[in-house]
Design a protein around this motif. Structure first.
Motif, PDB file in Angstrom:
ATOM      1  N   ARG A 219      34.069  47.964  44.120  1.00 56.67           N
ATOM      2  CA  ARG A 219      32.923  47.223  43.592  1.00 56.67           C
ATOM      3  C   ARG A 219      33.376  46.160  42.586  1.00 56.67           C
ATOM      4  NH1 ARG A 219      28.383  46.472  46.185  1.00 56.67           N
ATOM      5  NH2 ARG A 219      27.974  45.176  44.397  1.00 56.67           N
TER       6      ARG A 219
ATOM      7  N   ASP B 118      32.597  42.379  43.399  1.00 60.95           N
ATOM      8  CA  ASP B 118      31.772  41.582  42.492  1.00 60.95           C
ATOM      9  C   ASP B 118      32.504  40.316  42.057  1.00 60.95           C
ATOM     10  OD1 ASP B 118      29.728  43.418  42.709  1.00 60.95           O
ATOM     11  OD2 ASP B 118      30.155  44.407  40.800  1.00 60.95           O
TER      12      ASP B 118
ATOM     13  N   TYR C  35      23.279  47.986  35.152  1.00 63.88           N
ATOM     14  CA  TYR C  35      24.189  48.310  36.250  1.00 63.88           C
ATOM     15  C   TYR C  35      23.597  49.431  37.101  1.00 63.88           C
ATOM     16  CZ  TYR C  35      28.593  49.232  38.703  1.00 63.88           C
ATOM     17  OH  TYR C  35      29.554  49.412  39.663  1.00 63.88           O
TER      18      TYR C  35
ATOM     19  N   TYR D 125      28.443  39.104  51.843  1.00 64.51           N
ATOM     20  CA  TYR D 125      27.675  39.961  50.945  1.00 64.51           C
ATOM     21  C   TYR D 125      27.151  41.168  51.707  1.00 64.51           C
ATOM     22  CZ  TYR D 125      24.161  41.578  47.688  1.00 64.51           C
ATOM     23  OH  TYR D 125      23.419  42.368  46.852  1.00 64.51           O
TER      24      TYR D 125
ATOM     25  N   THR E 282      31.070  36.682  43.153  1.00 64.88           N
ATOM     26  CA  THR E 282      30.719  35.766  42.068  1.00 64.88           C
ATOM     27  C   THR E 282      31.473  34.455  42.215  1.00 64.88           C
ATOM     28  OG1 THR E 282      30.229  37.597  40.571  1.00 64.88           O
ATOM     29  CG2 THR E 282      30.695  35.454  39.560  1.00 64.88           C
TER      30      THR E 282
END
Length: 159
Positions: free
Chosen positions: A142, A146, A15, A108, A150
């Protein structure tokens, strides 16, 4: 900040690397993942995070701007940054992306811009309380980002 299990350490290390590649600085990464700055620096150096950062994905807007600037340079009689045939290939490849893939790419990029802005808030915080609040906001954004990226990536690749 204490010792981590091997699995926890590896998750934090990965990470941390992803954050570094995205432009986060070492103190901010340390705060986000809960590891000492010295540990994060050691990971960065041992795992060559700088190389990963340098070879990271070029934002579509950056590619688009490079192509456009090259055409302007060519039109003005200057030497373009990229050759015309390369620019045409890049433009053609982008045009062949489905609308959904283009949208995903732009999303993104927008999420990365938001993350960058939130990171600057953390780095510029006037006091510890403001820094902790900004850090919490960043963590929540975040996590949600994410999840969204995804999900959309999986949907887009399965189209």
């Amino acid at each position: 900040m204490g010792k981590f299990t091997k699995i926890e350490g590896e998750k934090k290390r990965q990470y941390g690397k992803s954050l570094y590649v995205k432009g986060f600085d070492i103190p901010t990464i340390s705060d986000i993942i809960g590891a000492a700055e010295s540990t994060v620096r050691k990971w960065r150096d041992n795992d060559k995070w700088e190389d990963a950062r340098n070879s990271a994905f070029i934002a579509l807007s950056e590619l688009r701007n490079t192509i456009l600037q090259s055409f302007i340079d060519l039109k003005d009689g200057k030497k373009p940054k990229i050759k015309p045939d390369e620019a045409a290939k890049y433009a053609s490849a982008f045009e062949r992306l489905s609308d959904r893939k283009k949208t995903l790419s732009y999303m993104y990029e927008a999420f990365e811009m938001l993350t960058h802005a939130l990171t600057k808030d953390i780095e510029g915080a006037a006091n510890k309380k403001d820094k902790e609040l900004s850090l919490e906001i960043l963590k929540r954004v975040r996590t949600k980002t994410d999840t969204i990226i995804t999900k959309l990536t999986n949907e887009t690749l399965n189209d």
